[in-house]
Design a protein around this motif. Structure first.
Motif, PDB file in Angstrom:
ATOM      1  N   UNK A   1       0.832  -1.191   0.000  1.00 26.91           N
ATOM      2  CA  UNK A   1       0.000   0.000   0.000  1.00 26.91           C
ATOM      3  C   UNK A   1       0.867   1.242   0.000  1.00 26.91           C
ATOM      4  N   UNK A   2       0.228   2.342  -0.367  1.00 29.58           N
ATOM      5  CA  UNK A   2       0.850   3.654  -0.317  1.00 29.58           C
ATOM      6  C   UNK A   2       0.095   4.463   0.715  1.00 29.58           C
ATOM      7  N   UNK A   3       0.833   5.081   1.634  1.00 30.30           N
ATOM      8  CA  UNK A   3       0.207   5.888   2.687  1.00 30.30           C
ATOM      9  C   UNK A   3       0.843   7.268   2.730  1.00 30.30           C
ATOM     10  N   UNK A   4       0.028   8.238   3.134  1.00 30.67           N
ATOM     11  CA  UNK A   4       0.487   9.601   3.339  1.00 30.67           C
ATOM     12  C   UNK A   4       0.519   9.829   4.845  1.00 30.67           C
ATOM     13  N   UNK A   5       1.661  10.236   5.361  1.00 31.80           N
ATOM     14  CA  UNK A   5       1.833  10.429   6.801  1.00 31.80           C
ATOM     15  C   UNK A   5       2.043  11.921   7.066  1.00 31.80           C
ATOM     16  N   UNK A   6       1.110  12.503   7.818  1.00 33.20           N
ATOM     17  CA  UNK A   6       1.168  13.920   8.157  1.00 33.20           C
ATOM     18  C   UNK A   6       2.279  14.159   9.183  1.00 33.20           C
ATOM     19  N   UNK A   7       2.791  15.388   9.277  1.00 31.57           N
ATOM     20  CA  UNK A   7       3.893  15.696  10.194  1.00 31.57           C
ATOM     21  C   UNK A   7       3.655  15.247  11.637  1.00 31.57           C
ATOM     22  N   UNK A   8       2.417  15.371  12.128  1.00 27.67           N
ATOM     23  CA  UNK A   8       2.131  14.992  13.521  1.00 27.67           C
ATOM     24  C   UNK A   8       2.395  13.506  13.779  1.00 27.67           C
ATOM     25  N   UNK A   9       2.308  12.677  12.735  1.00 27.68           N
ATOM     26  CA  UNK A   9       2.545  11.241  12.862  1.00 27.68           C
ATOM     27  C   UNK A   9       3.916  10.850  12.315  1.00 27.68           C
ATOM     28  N   UNK A  10       4.737  11.862  12.017  1.00 30.53           N
ATOM     29  CA  UNK A  10       6.082  11.612  11.485  1.00 30.53           C
ATOM     30  C   UNK A  10       7.106  12.275  12.402  1.00 30.53           C
ATOM     31  N   UNK A  11       7.696  13.363  11.959  1.00 29.97           N
ATOM     32  CA  UNK A  11       8.751  14.031  12.731  1.00 29.97           C
ATOM     33  C   UNK A  11       8.286  15.330  13.363  1.00 29.97           C
ATOM     34  N   UNK A  12       6.962  15.545  13.406  1.00 32.28           N
ATOM     35  CA  UNK A  12       6.394  16.725  14.028  1.00 32.28           C
ATOM     36  C   UNK A  12       6.463  17.943  13.129  1.00 32.28           C
ATOM     37  N   UNK A  13       5.848  19.006  13.615  1.00 31.89           N
ATOM     38  CA  UNK A  13       5.874  20.276  12.903  1.00 31.89           C
ATOM     39  C   UNK A  13       7.261  20.908  13.048  1.00 31.89           C
ATOM     40  N   UNK A  14       7.614  21.760  12.100  1.00 27.59           N
ATOM     41  CA  UNK A  14       8.861  22.511  12.206  1.00 27.59           C
ATOM     42  C   UNK A  14       8.667  23.541  13.303  1.00 27.59           C
ATOM     43  N   UNK A  15       9.518  23.515  14.316  1.00 26.21           N
ATOM     44  CA  UNK A  15       9.385  24.402  15.470  1.00 26.21           C
ATOM     45  C   UNK A  15      10.432  25.509  15.425  1.00 26.21           C
ATOM     46  N   UNK A  16       9.946  26.744  15.438  1.00 28.30           N
ATOM     47  CA  UNK A  16      10.851  27.893  15.417  1.00 28.30           C
ATOM     48  C   UNK A  16      11.702  27.973  16.682  1.00 28.30           C
ATOM     49  N   UNK A  17      11.179  27.426  17.812  1.00 32.53           N
ATOM     50  CA  UNK A  17      11.957  27.479  19.052  1.00 32.53           C
ATOM     51  C   UNK A  17      13.167  26.542  19.021  1.00 32.53           C
ATOM     52  N   UNK A  18      13.283  25.734  17.963  1.00 34.16           N
ATOM     53  CA  UNK A  18      14.442  24.859  17.811  1.00 34.16           C
ATOM     54  C   UNK A  18      15.459  25.443  16.832  1.00 34.16           C
ATOM     55  N   UNK A  19      15.188  26.676  16.384  1.00 37.77           N
ATOM     56  CA  UNK A  19      16.134  27.418  15.552  1.00 37.77           C
ATOM     57  C   UNK A  19      16.766  28.458  16.468  1.00 37.77           C
ATOM     58  N   UNK A  20      18.097  28.401  16.593  1.00 40.32           N
ATOM     59  CA  UNK A  20      18.793  29.248  17.559  1.00 40.32           C
ATOM     60  C   UNK A  20      19.955  29.986  16.913  1.00 40.32           C
ATOM     61  N   UNK A  21      20.208  31.165  17.442  1.00 45.15           N
ATOM     62  CA  UNK A  21      21.374  31.919  17.011  1.00 45.15           C
ATOM     63  C   UNK A  21      22.414  31.824  18.119  1.00 45.15           C
ATOM     64  N   UNK A  22      23.633  31.492  17.739  1.00 41.02           N
ATOM     65  CA  UNK A  22      24.729  31.341  18.698  1.00 41.02           C
ATOM     66  C   UNK A  22      25.855  32.294  18.320  1.00 41.02           C
ATOM     67  N   UNK A  23      26.631  32.664  19.315  1.00 37.99           N
ATOM     68  CA  UNK A  23      27.834  33.433  19.032  1.00 37.99           C
ATOM     69  C   UNK A  23      28.826  32.527  18.312  1.00 37.99           C
ATOM     70  N   UNK A  24      29.524  33.091  17.341  1.00 35.02           N
ATOM     71  CA  UNK A  24      30.500  32.327  16.561  1.00 35.02           C
ATOM     72  C   UNK A  24      31.545  31.675  17.465  1.00 35.02           C
ATOM     73  N   UNK A  25      31.873  32.313  18.591  1.00 34.77           N
ATOM     74  CA  UNK A  25      32.910  31.764  19.469  1.00 34.77           C
ATOM     75  C   UNK A  25      32.448  30.540  20.264  1.00 34.77           C
ATOM     76  N   UNK A  26      31.159  30.156  20.132  1.00 34.37           N
ATOM     77  CA  UNK A  26      30.681  28.920  20.767  1.00 34.37           C
ATOM     78  C   UNK A  26      30.965  27.695  19.896  1.00 34.37           C
ATOM     79  N   UNK A  27      31.406  27.914  18.679  1.00 35.90           N
ATOM     80  CA  UNK A  27      31.765  26.828  17.765  1.00 35.90           C
ATOM     81  C   UNK A  27      33.239  26.505  18.012  1.00 35.90           C
ATOM     82  N   UNK A  28      33.586  25.226  18.134  1.00 32.23           N
ATOM     83  CA  UNK A  28      34.999  24.870  18.341  1.00 32.23           C
ATOM     84  C   UNK A  28      35.891  25.446  17.247  1.00 32.23           C
ATOM     85  N   UNK A  29      37.096  25.840  17.638  1.00 29.09           N
ATOM     86  CA  UNK A  29      38.044  26.462  16.706  1.00 29.09           C
ATOM     87  C   UNK A  29      38.344  25.602  15.485  1.00 29.09           C
ATOM     88  N   UNK A  30      38.345  24.270  15.649  1.00 25.84           N
ATOM     89  CA  UNK A  30      38.697  23.390  14.532  1.00 25.84           C
ATOM     90  C   UNK A  30      37.572  23.246  13.509  1.00 25.84           C
TER      91      UNK A  30
END
Length: 161
Positions: free
Chosen positions: A58-87
């Motif tokens: 069969x072929x099924x369509x799976x909505x976001x709620x039954x898959x990986x959820x909705x895209x959440x803006x609270x999971x998009x973050x801005x960080x200072x560049x100096x929080x990234x390891x130097x390498x």
């Protein structure tokens, strides 16, 4: 023939596509094996397989709620560049690991670079997307599974990729 139910181990071949037809995953030569009820696949996929028998397709369509959820803006973050390891030389599209306060790591994607900042997205890449699966059940083995769940956390630091 046995119908797939909670606790049964099933083997399936599948192809996962987006609504525009883009293929994002498939079982290829090796079927996917999982026990229904153990939460090892997305809920909509597990629900689709439940009740199927070997040989069923069969072929099924799976909505976001039954898959990986909705895209959440609270999971998009801005960080200072100096929080990234130097390498690490950050680039848009690069995937890194974010270490949470509880020690877990989660994958994040760099989505933008500023002069002094880096924007990261901790959403699953398929979050907010409707997924379409072509599923063929290969085998159903009766059994008894023990459902279990996962955990999570907040806050953290970038670790090397």
């Amino acid at each position: 023939m046995a119908q797939a139910n909670t606790g049964d181990e099933v083997q399936v071949h599948y192809t996962g596509k987006l609504e525009d037809g883009t293929k994002f995953d498939e079982s290829e030569e090796e079927p996917l094996s999982f026990t229904i009820g153990e939460n090892r696949v997305i809920p909509g996929f597990e629900e689709a397989v439940t009740g199927m028998e070997p040989g069923d397709e069969k072929t099924v369509e799976v909505e976001p709620e039954q898959a990986y959820g909705e895209h959440r803006e609270d999971m998009v973050m801005e960080m200072d560049h100096d929080q990234i390891p130097d390498e690490v030389e950050p680039e848009v599209g690069q995937q890194l690991q974010l270490r949470l306060e509880n020690g877990q790591t989660v994958p994040v994607l760099i989505t933008a670079l500023g002069e002094d900042s880096v924007t990261i997205d901790a959403n699953h890449p398929l979050a907010g997307r409707t997924l379409i699966f072509d599923i063929e059940v290969i085998d159903v083995a009766e059994g008894s599974g023990s459902p279990d769940g996962g955990g999570g956390g907040e806050g953290g630091n970038i670790v090397t990729p």
